[in-house]
Design a protein around this motif. Structure first.
Motif, PDB file in Angstrom:
ATOM      1  N   THR A 109       0.825  -1.211   0.000  1.00 33.21           N
ATOM      2  CA  THR A 109       0.000   0.000   0.000  1.00 33.21           C
ATOM      3  C   THR A 109       0.858   1.260   0.000  1.00 33.21           C
ATOM      4  O   THR A 109       0.370   2.331  -0.357  1.00 33.21           O
ATOM      5  CB  THR A 109      -0.922   0.016   1.231  1.00 33.21           C
ATOM      6  OG1 THR A 109      -0.126   0.076   2.423  1.00 33.21           O
ATOM      7  CG2 THR A 109      -1.786  -1.229   1.281  1.00 33.21           C
ATOM      8  N   LEU A 110       2.130   1.142   0.403  1.00 37.16           N
ATOM      9  CA  LEU A 110       3.013   2.308   0.435  1.00 37.16           C
ATOM     10  C   LEU A 110       3.723   2.545  -0.896  1.00 37.16           C
ATOM     11  O   LEU A 110       4.319   3.606  -1.093  1.00 37.16           O
ATOM     12  CB  LEU A 110       4.066   2.132   1.540  1.00 37.16           C
ATOM     13  CG  LEU A 110       3.579   2.172   2.986  1.00 37.16           C
ATOM     14  CD1 LEU A 110       4.735   1.858   3.936  1.00 37.16           C
ATOM     15  CD2 LEU A 110       2.993   3.532   3.304  1.00 37.16           C
ATOM     16  N   GLY A 156       6.186   6.402  -4.527  1.00 32.70           N
ATOM     17  CA  GLY A 156       6.595   6.596  -5.910  1.00 32.70           C
ATOM     18  C   GLY A 156       7.607   5.585  -6.405  1.00 32.70           C
ATOM     19  O   GLY A 156       8.492   5.929  -7.202  1.00 32.70           O
ATOM     20  N   LEU A 157       7.494   4.323  -5.962  1.00 33.86           N
ATOM     21  CA  LEU A 157       8.454   3.295  -6.356  1.00 33.86           C
ATOM     22  C   LEU A 157       7.927   2.504  -7.546  1.00 33.86           C
ATOM     23  O   LEU A 157       6.771   2.081  -7.552  1.00 33.86           O
ATOM     24  CB  LEU A 157       8.703   2.340  -5.185  1.00 33.86           C
ATOM     25  CG  LEU A 157       9.269   2.955  -3.898  1.00 33.86           C
ATOM     26  CD1 LEU A 157       9.389   1.886  -2.815  1.00 33.86           C
ATOM     27  CD2 LEU A 157      10.624   3.602  -4.156  1.00 33.86           C
ATOM     28  N   ASP A 158       8.784   2.290  -8.567  1.00 35.06           N
ATOM     29  CA  ASP A 158       8.384   1.390  -9.645  1.00 35.06           C
ATOM     30  C   ASP A 158       8.475  -0.041  -9.143  1.00 35.06           C
ATOM     31  O   ASP A 158       8.987  -0.317  -8.056  1.00 35.06           O
ATOM     32  CB  ASP A 158       9.248   1.607 -10.882  1.00 35.06           C
ATOM     33  CG  ASP A 158      10.732   1.378 -10.622  1.00 35.06           C
ATOM     34  OD1 ASP A 158      11.097   0.298 -10.119  1.00 35.06           O
ATOM     35  OD2 ASP A 158      11.528   2.293 -10.909  1.00 35.06           O
ATOM     36  N   ILE A 162      15.533  -1.133   9.490  1.00 32.50           N
ATOM     37  CA  ILE A 162      15.965  -1.722   8.219  1.00 32.50           C
ATOM     38  C   ILE A 162      15.130  -1.178   7.060  1.00 32.50           C
ATOM     39  O   ILE A 162      15.644  -0.995   5.947  1.00 32.50           O
ATOM     40  CB  ILE A 162      15.912  -3.271   8.292  1.00 32.50           C
ATOM     41  CG1 ILE A 162      16.706  -3.858   7.115  1.00 32.50           C
ATOM     42  CG2 ILE A 162      14.481  -3.806   8.303  1.00 32.50           C
ATOM     43  CD1 ILE A 162      16.954  -5.351   7.226  1.00 32.50           C
ATOM     44  N   LEU A 163      13.853  -0.869   7.295  1.00 31.94           N
ATOM     45  CA  LEU A 163      13.037  -0.269   6.236  1.00 31.94           C
ATOM     46  C   LEU A 163      13.576   1.110   5.854  1.00 31.94           C
ATOM     47  O   LEU A 163      13.707   1.435   4.664  1.00 31.94           O
ATOM     48  CB  LEU A 163      11.587  -0.152   6.701  1.00 31.94           C
ATOM     49  CG  LEU A 163      10.770  -1.443   6.740  1.00 31.94           C
ATOM     50  CD1 LEU A 163       9.461  -1.206   7.489  1.00 31.94           C
ATOM     51  CD2 LEU A 163      10.482  -1.947   5.319  1.00 31.94           C
ATOM     52  N   LEU A 164      13.898   1.918   6.851  1.00 34.84           N
ATOM     53  CA  LEU A 164      14.371   3.276   6.579  1.00 34.84           C
ATOM     54  C   LEU A 164      15.752   3.292   5.947  1.00 34.84           C
ATOM     55  O   LEU A 164      16.006   4.048   5.003  1.00 34.84           O
ATOM     56  CB  LEU A 164      14.372   4.083   7.881  1.00 34.84           C
ATOM     57  CG  LEU A 164      12.999   4.408   8.473  1.00 34.84           C
ATOM     58  CD1 LEU A 164      13.148   5.124   9.814  1.00 34.84           C
ATOM     59  CD2 LEU A 164      12.183   5.258   7.515  1.00 34.84           C
ATOM     60  N   VAL A 165      16.654   2.452   6.458  1.00 37.56           N
ATOM     61  CA  VAL A 165      18.024   2.440   5.944  1.00 37.56           C
ATOM     62  C   VAL A 165      18.050   1.981   4.488  1.00 37.56           C
ATOM     63  O   VAL A 165      18.708   2.597   3.637  1.00 37.56           O
ATOM     64  CB  VAL A 165      18.919   1.536   6.821  1.00 37.56           C
ATOM     65  CG1 VAL A 165      20.271   1.283   6.151  1.00 37.56           C
ATOM     66  CG2 VAL A 165      19.134   2.170   8.192  1.00 37.56           C
ATOM     67  N   THR A 166      17.344   0.903   4.186  1.00 35.32           N
ATOM     68  CA  THR A 166      17.363   0.394   2.804  1.00 35.32           C
ATOM     69  C   THR A 166      16.612   1.316   1.851  1.00 35.32           C
ATOM     70  O   THR A 166      17.043   1.501   0.699  1.00 35.32           O
ATOM     71  CB  THR A 166      16.769  -1.032   2.749  1.00 35.32           C
ATOM     72  OG1 THR A 166      15.459  -1.037   3.365  1.00 35.32           O
ATOM     73  CG2 THR A 166      17.661  -2.018   3.487  1.00 35.32           C
ATOM     74  N   TYR A 167      15.512   1.922   2.288  1.00 33.45           N
ATOM     75  CA  TYR A 167      14.796   2.874   1.424  1.00 33.45           C
ATOM     76  C   TYR A 167      15.681   4.068   1.116  1.00 33.45           C
ATOM     77  O   TYR A 167      15.796   4.505  -0.040  1.00 33.45           O
ATOM     78  CB  TYR A 167      13.509   3.310   2.081  1.00 33.45           C
ATOM     79  CG  TYR A 167      12.758   4.371   1.301  1.00 33.45           C
ATOM     80  CD1 TYR A 167      12.003   4.025   0.183  1.00 33.45           C
ATOM     81  CD2 TYR A 167      12.819   5.712   1.667  1.00 33.45           C
ATOM     82  CE1 TYR A 167      11.334   4.996  -0.558  1.00 33.45           C
ATOM     83  CE2 TYR A 167      12.154   6.677   0.949  1.00 33.45           C
ATOM     84  CZ  TYR A 167      11.413   6.319  -0.160  1.00 33.45           C
ATOM     85  OH  TYR A 167      10.763   7.277  -0.890  1.00 33.45           O
ATOM     86  N   THR A 168      16.329   4.626   2.141  1.00 37.55           N
ATOM     87  CA  THR A 168      17.218   5.769   1.944  1.00 37.55           C
ATOM     88  C   THR A 168      18.357   5.405   1.003  1.00 37.55           C
ATOM     89  O   THR A 168      18.731   6.189   0.107  1.00 37.55           O
ATOM     90  CB  THR A 168      17.769   6.258   3.294  1.00 37.55           C
ATOM     91  OG1 THR A 168      16.687   6.599   4.139  1.00 37.55           O
ATOM     92  CG2 THR A 168      18.676   7.465   3.097  1.00 37.55           C
TER      93      THR A 168
END
Length: 380
Positions: free
Chosen positions: A211-212, A217-219, A368-374
């Motif tokens: 849902t995120l 804005g991720l392909d 881990i979500l924030l680090v990998t997304y960044t």
């Protein structure tokens, strides 16, 4: 790292020198260690007979777990096996006569299953991801693992438990928790807590991340990489990326298996740390050091086997007709070890001691979500 947290319940090995022992408080109970005979020591005929009932129960538990997984594919057989073992022991259906076989079922099947896991990894596919993605994966694992250890220390969680939680969140869920347990020396409650945490927050990721995707804005391909780099269990990664489509699923699985490869060097690094932190004590005359105080090997045999299996899997010499049954056998072996672990869990004690552990799991999963997304945003 520093000394073991004051939360540890290890009883002191030093004899009391007090002249009034009756005035001293009772020592805390020793932890229930997960133990089994070394691989090179064959059981005696009496030990083999005593193990049969517990091994039969383990086989039955694995069968139930596989059946549930077949009926509900989204539910991991490994998690079902662990929970089933815990439920049976807490409703009083696991008598002491079954314990020898259950102890025998813990380590050897688990280690064999982890070795077979290496056959599913192909290093050429990993290298094809490119340096930026590999750096994101490596950085995510390193920052999450070390950050979880630090957060756990700040929360007052014992070193053994925070090490298992850090491994499960940063690498590959229940399998990584079980593999690290040899070095962490956690008890059954530590293992159960860590597995419950990666199951809980991995499941939440399955529901929340798709849902995120549009909001962030991720392909599809980038979303798949993010999923593989951050979600805990392999099955959870498949479920999360599969909700978006094949374009997300393929990179998600490859990235996830890349994290699995990092399990081997992580265990080696932890064992080196444990050897430094736990020097071999001088034994008394005629008495070698106890297993609890001896230093762990730098590279456990099952890690060597895992690396050999990765080499075989990367060479592509095994046909699909072999890899299919091997995958089933891997699931059976891992489920057997986790079922036996579950039978040592006391849910009452777990429920009263896990609030801070759940908080640590939430923080580690968010980290881990924030680090990998960044990292992905900077790399693309």
């Amino acid at each position: 790292m520093g000394p073991v947290s004051q939360q540890s319940t290890e009883p002191s090995a030093e004899p009391s020198t007090s002249a009034s022992p009756t005035l001293l408080p009772s020592p805390p109970p020793a932890k229930r260690r997960i133990s089994a005979l070394p691989l090179w020591r064959l059981p005696t005929p009496g030990q083999a007979r005593a193990a049969v009932p517990g091994l039969l129960l383990t086989a039955l538990g694995v069968g139930v777990a596989l059946l549930v997984n077949r009926m509900v594919p989204g539910v991991s057989a490994l998690i079902v096996a662990l929970v089933l073992g815990a439920v049976l022991t807490n409703v009083g259906l696991v008598p002491e006569s079954l314990r020898p076989g259950l102890r025998a079922a813990v380590k050897t099947p688990m280690r064999a299953g982890i070795v077979l896991l290496g056959l599913s990894l192909a290093l050429p596919d990993v290298l094809a991801l490119g340096a930026p993605v590999l750096l994101v994966v490596l950085g995510g694992v390193a920052v999450t693992f070390l950050g979880t250890l630090l957060l756990g220390r700040l929360l007052g969680i014992a070193r053994e438990r925070r090490l298992l939680i850090a491994t499960g969140v940063s690498i590959c869920g229940a399998s990584a928790v079980a593999a690290m347990n040899d070095s962490a020396e956690g008890d059954e409650d530590d293992v159960m807590t860590a597995v419950a945490i990666v199951t809980l927050f991995g499941t939440l990721a399955v529901l929340a991340l798709p849902t995120l995707r549009t909001t962030l804005g991720l392909d599809s391909a980038t979303f798949g990489i993010w999923t593989g780099a951050s979600v805990h269990e392999v099955g959870q990664v498949v479920a999360t990326a599969g909700a978006v489509g094949a374009a997300a699923l393929a990179p998600a699985v490859i990235v996830k298996l890349t994290r699995v490869v990092l399990l081997a060097p992580l265990i080696v690094a932890v064992n080196l740390w444990q050897r430094r932190d736990r020097p071999i004590p001088a034994p008394r005359e005629g008495h070698p050091p106890t297993p609890e105080r001896a230093r762990p090997p730098i590279v456990p045999l099952f890690v060597i086997g895992f690396l050999i299996a990765v080499g075989v899997g990367s060479a592509g010499v095994l046909p699909e007709s072999v890899l299919g049954p091997v995958s089933v056998l891997q699931t059976v072996l891992l489920s057997a070890g986790l079922f036996a672990m579950g039978t040592g869990v006391r849910l009452g004690a777990l429920a009263t001691s896990s609030a801070r552990s759940i908080a640590l799991g939430a923080l580690a999963s968010l980290l881990i979500l924030l680090v990998t997304y960044t990292g992905l945003m900077l790399a693309t």
